[in-house]
Design a protein around this motif. Sequence first.
Motif, short mmCIF file in Angstrom:
data_model
loop_
_atom_site.label_atom_id
_atom_site.label_comp_id
_atom_site.label_asym_id
_atom_site.label_seq_id
_atom_site.Cartn_x
_atom_site.Cartn_y
_atom_site.Cartn_z
N ILE A 60 0.85 -1.19 0.00
CA ILE A 60 0.00 0.00 0.00
C ILE A 60 0.89 1.25 0.00
O ILE A 60 1.91 1.29 0.67
N GLY A 61 0.51 2.21 -0.80
CA GLY A 61 1.33 3.41 -0.99
C GLY A 61 1.98 3.42 -2.36
O GLY A 61 2.29 4.49 -2.89
N ASN A 62 2.18 2.23 -2.96
CA ASN A 62 2.73 2.17 -4.31
C ASN A 62 1.64 2.61 -5.29
O ASN A 62 0.54 2.06 -5.27
N PRO A 63 1.91 3.61 -6.14
CA PRO A 63 0.87 4.13 -7.03
C PRO A 63 0.29 3.12 -8.03
O PRO A 63 -0.85 3.28 -8.47
N ILE A 64 1.02 2.08 -8.37
CA ILE A 64 0.51 1.06 -9.30
C ILE A 64 -0.75 0.40 -8.74
O ILE A 64 -1.66 0.05 -9.47
#
Length: 158
Positions: A8-12
């Motif tokens: 979570i936090g990764n834009p993908i």
Amino acid sequence: MNQEILQIGNPILRKIALEVTDIHNQKIQTLIDNLLTLTKQRHGVGIAAPQIGESCRVIIISSHPNIRYPDAPFMPPMAMINPRIVSHSEELIMGMEGCLSVENRRGNVPRYKDIMVEYVDRDGNSERKEYNDFIARIIQHELDHLNGILFVDHIQEE
């Protein structure tokens, strides 16, 4: 294989995944194999391609009792390509969910009890099947990943 699962936090994880146009492409077939292996290694009951950085509409459903879900029903692992829910029950059921992309967090999430899903299998066959209860929950959770949604977006306090 030591594939990293995005957290979570990764834009993908917040992007809408692209439709798969060539199911027989070796890259897609290898992706399916890698996702199947990863699901088993991480004791998951499902995974979506965006969780490993691949923006395409591929999910694995692999329900089986394991350390994360001891009461999960058994079903053979399967790939769903370009899945979509075409109908669902009115009834929502609450259930505890976790996610390989949201470590150390679980929460109660409402999901449809019954769903009808259209998808293509890894051999290119079009399928339309009804799924219920825990299996329906897994599919809805993984479909959310294809639409940039995480289970934490749905958590409700009881």
